[in-house]
Design an enzyme around this catalytic site. Structure first.
Site, PDB file in Angstrom:
ATOM      1  N   GLY A   1      26.845  35.323  79.464  1.00  0.00           N
ATOM      2  CA  GLY A   1      27.127  36.332  80.485  1.00  0.00           C
ATOM      3  C   GLY A   1      27.533  35.810  81.846  1.00  0.00           C
ATOM      4  O   GLY A   1      27.295  36.477  82.855  1.00  0.00           O
TER       5      GLY A   1
ATOM      6  N   ASN B   1      30.551  35.692  82.911  1.00  0.00           N
ATOM      7  CA  ASN B   1      31.565  36.645  83.398  1.00  0.00           C
ATOM      8  C   ASN B   1      30.910  37.937  83.878  1.00  0.00           C
ATOM      9  O   ASN B   1      31.353  38.535  84.861  1.00  0.00           O
ATOM     10  CB  ASN B   1      32.608  36.920  82.320  1.00  0.00           C
ATOM     11  CG  ASN B   1      33.659  35.839  82.275  1.00  0.00           C
ATOM     12  OD1 ASN B   1      34.476  35.729  83.179  1.00  0.00           O
ATOM     13  ND2 ASN B   1      33.610  35.001  81.256  1.00  0.00           N
TER      14      ASN B   1
ATOM     15  N   MET C   1      31.963  39.093  71.378  1.00  0.00           N
ATOM     16  CA  MET C   1      32.553  38.349  70.257  1.00  0.00           C
ATOM     17  C   MET C   1      32.751  39.192  68.996  1.00  0.00           C
ATOM     18  O   MET C   1      32.707  38.667  67.887  1.00  0.00           O
ATOM     19  CB  MET C   1      31.686  37.119  69.950  1.00  0.00           C
ATOM     20  CG  MET C   1      31.571  36.171  71.117  1.00  0.00           C
ATOM     21  SD  MET C   1      33.174  35.630  71.768  1.00  0.00           S
ATOM     22  CE  MET C   1      32.657  34.496  73.041  1.00  0.00           C
TER      23      MET C   1
ATOM     24  N   ASN D   1      39.670  43.070  78.534  1.00  0.00           N
ATOM     25  CA  ASN D   1      39.071  41.862  77.949  1.00  0.00           C
ATOM     26  C   ASN D   1      39.491  40.633  78.741  1.00  0.00           C
ATOM     27  O   ASN D   1      40.599  40.580  79.270  1.00  0.00           O
ATOM     28  CB  ASN D   1      39.540  41.715  76.492  1.00  0.00           C
ATOM     29  CG  ASN D   1      38.952  40.490  75.807  1.00  0.00           C
ATOM     30  OD1 ASN D   1      37.740  40.245  75.875  1.00  0.00           O
ATOM     31  ND2 ASN D   1      39.793  39.710  75.153  1.00  0.00           N
TER      32      ASN D   1
ATOM     33  N   HIS E   1      40.157  36.608  78.187  1.00  0.00           N
ATOM     34  CA  HIS E   1      40.365  35.623  77.122  1.00  0.00           C
ATOM     35  C   HIS E   1      40.634  34.262  77.773  1.00  0.00           C
ATOM     36  O   HIS E   1      41.428  34.171  78.715  1.00  0.00           O
ATOM     37  CB  HIS E   1      41.545  36.041  76.232  1.00  0.00           C
ATOM     38  CG  HIS E   1      41.747  35.086  75.110  1.00  0.00           C
ATOM     39  ND1 HIS E   1      40.955  35.089  73.988  1.00  0.00           N
ATOM     40  CD2 HIS E   1      42.615  34.052  74.957  1.00  0.00           C
ATOM     41  CE1 HIS E   1      41.334  34.115  73.182  1.00  0.00           C
ATOM     42  NE2 HIS E   1      42.342  33.476  73.749  1.00  0.00           N
TER      43      HIS E   1
HETATM   44  C1  GAR Z   1      34.321  33.209  78.069  1.00  0.00           C
HETATM   45  O1  GAR Z   1      34.999  31.989  78.218  1.00  0.00           O
HETATM   46  C2  GAR Z   1      35.277  34.286  77.572  1.00  0.00           C
HETATM   47  O2  GAR Z   1      36.559  34.186  78.092  1.00  0.00           O
HETATM   48  C3  GAR Z   1      35.260  34.002  76.096  1.00  0.00           C
HETATM   49  O3  GAR Z   1      33.924  33.663  75.806  1.00  0.00           O
HETATM   50  C4  GAR Z   1      33.288  33.119  76.957  1.00  0.00           C
HETATM   51  C5  GAR Z   1      32.040  33.934  77.247  1.00  0.00           C
HETATM   52  O4  GAR Z   1      31.286  33.359  78.284  1.00  0.00           O
HETATM   53  N1  GAR Z   1      35.739  35.137  75.364  1.00  0.00           N
HETATM   54  C6  GAR Z   1      36.465  35.054  74.255  1.00  0.00           C
HETATM   55  O5  GAR Z   1      36.743  33.992  73.728  1.00  0.00           O
HETATM   56  C7  GAR Z   1      36.934  36.371  73.675  1.00  0.00           C
HETATM   57  N2  GAR Z   1      37.980  36.172  72.736  1.00  0.00           N
HETATM   58  P1  GAR Z   1      30.229  34.225  79.132  1.00  0.00           P
HETATM   59  O6  GAR Z   1      29.289  34.913  78.141  1.00  0.00           O
HETATM   60  O7  GAR Z   1      29.493  33.164  79.933  1.00  0.00           O
HETATM   61  O8  GAR Z   1      30.982  35.189  79.987  1.00  0.00           O
END
Ligand code: GAR
Length: 201
Positions: free
Chosen positions: A14, A16, A93, A110, A112
């Protein structure tokens, strides 16, 4: 509408989500308010981050509910109850069905961790994206924020930011730099942009 009502969907650490919470506190996000955080994983650290910020949380588990449609129905019920306008996938995910995405046209955002259309689509998530970028040998990568439609990572792009790759990068060092220099900046900025557009309608 004075502020758009935001739900954030998460699966893991989390960071982001934290960037969104911090941006709301700083007034970078002023046209929207995070009203709900939903995780598909019990015990996700993102839930703690939300609780610390006094944001309501919920867990909707596909494993427990048994099917994608029951899982999505569980999410829709919560979104309806909280009258959510904008859904942000922040490290979520799970791929959502066409039935779900069609319900919220240009209302799901989203983040990415690559420059779409590189290293995206089914199977490209989290660290795997950075592993693929390094093994291909690209010299520039980055992050993309886009609307979600029925094509995985295929919706209209809202913002992108490039990040240079270093000779000594590992997937982990690259992931951290892409988050810090790109994701944590363009995700809050995009959320504000979309919310501002929505409330001005
Ligand atoms: C982030 O890097 C996000 O961009 C990626 O997973 C990570 C989650 O980190 N998302 C994807 O790959 C979606 N296809 P977080 O839980 O620390 O935000």
């Amino acid at each position: 509408m004075s502020r758009a009502r935001i739900a954030v969907l998460v699966s893991g650490g989390g960071t982001n989500l934290q960037a969104l919470i911090d941006a709301e506190k700083k007034g970078i996000i002023k046209s929207g308010k995070i009203e709900l955080v939903i995780s598909n994983k019990e015990g996700a650290y993102a839930l703690e981050r939300a609780q610390k910020a006094d944001i309501e949380t919920a867990v909707v588990s596909k494993k427990q509910l048994g099917s994608q449609s029951a899982f999505e129905a569980g999410i829709i019920k919560l979104l309806d109850e909280k009258k959510i306008d904008i859904i942000v996938l922040a490290g979520f995910m799970v791929i959502l069905s066409e039935e779900f995405t069609k319900r919220y046209p240009e209302r799901i955002i989203n983040v990415h961790p690559s420059l779409i259309p590189s290293f995206c689509g089914e199977g490209f998530y989290g660290l795997r994206v950075h592993e693929a970028a390094l093994s291909y040998g690209v010299k520039v990568t980055g992050a993309t924020v886009h609307f979600v439609n029925e094509i995985p990572d295929g919706g209209r792009i809202i913002m992108q930011k490039a990040v240079s790759i270093r000779e000594d990068d590992t997937p982990e060092t690259l992931q951290k730099r892409v988050m810090r220099l790109a994701e944590w900046k363009i995700l809050p900025a995009s959320v504000e942009k979309v919310c501002a557009g929505l409330i001005s309608k």
